[in-house]
Design an enzyme around this catalytic site. Structure first.
Site: not given
Length: 223
Positions: A121, A124-126
């Site tokens: 991602c 961010c951090s999906c």
């Protein structure tokens, strides 16, 4: 959607608009709140920092990824379920009881002898919580998020995965709308294994694409 060529000639899934509920803008504020709460609890003696680290590690590596491992093991043993998983991952995964926030729209990517898939991602951090639990620290780090696109083969090598030049490497960018799960190739010598035994071979990293499943002998030795 069709894939596009990335900087080094590998194929990269287009990065769509992450939307307002994407963690790109919310994470920093939430992270600060969590850190402040953690500091307060530690200061008052309600939380042991060491125990908290162990708990997080457990959910990152063991509890959460077990759901995904079950999905992969079922696909390895049941061709009809595998096809359903590839056609409609959200429904197929939900049929095993794994659904919820961060897993509303799932897509499964099948690794083959000719194609290897890796997930990142970039904003961010999906991450697919229902099947993989908490995202590991490295998945959220800026170096991984950038280098996975710029130098994916180099990143894989650092994880211990070296692909031959003939294998196409596809890097897929998760968004707030789509979460990806990699279906790794079934290890050889596992034709007689039960679904439970197969699930023990599936690693968290193999479902992100930064690792491979365990060999049967390695799984026995790790117990």
């Amino acid at each position: 959607m069709n894939s596009n060529e990335s900087h080094d000639g590998e194929r990269q899934h287009p990065h769509s608009d992450h939307g307002e509920d994407h963690a790109g803008s919310a994470l920093p504020e939430m992270d600060l709140r969590v850190r402040a709460l953690e500091s307060l609890l530690v200061e008052k003696g309600y939380v042991d920092p060491g125990a908290l680290d162990v708990l997080i590690e457990t959910y990152e590596r063991k509890v959460g990824p077990r759901n995904g491992a079950r999905v992969i093991a079922r696909a390895w043993r049941d061709p009809m379920y595998k096809q359903w998983l590839l056609d409609d991952a959200t429904a197929a995964i939900a049929s095993l009881g794994y659904q919820g926030r961060q897993g509303e729209h799932m897509v499964v990517l099948e690794n083959t002898p000719a194609v290897h898939n890796m997930v990142v991602c970039t904003l961010c951090s999906c991450y697919p919580w229902p099947v993989l639990g908490l995202p590991p620290v490295w998945y959220k780090s800026a170096p991984y998020r950038s280098r996975a696109v710029i130098d994916p083969r180099g990143v894989l090598k650092e994880f211990g995965v070296e692909l031959s030049a003939e294998v196409e490497l596809r890097v897929w960018d998760s968004t707030s709308e789509i979460r990806y799960l990699v279906l790794p190739m079934r290890p050889p010598g596992t034709a007689d294994l039960s679904e439970d035994a197969l699930a023990e071979l599936v690693t968290r990293d193999s479902m992100i694409g930064t690792g491979l499943p365990k060999a049967p002998a390695a799984a026995r030795e790790s117990k």
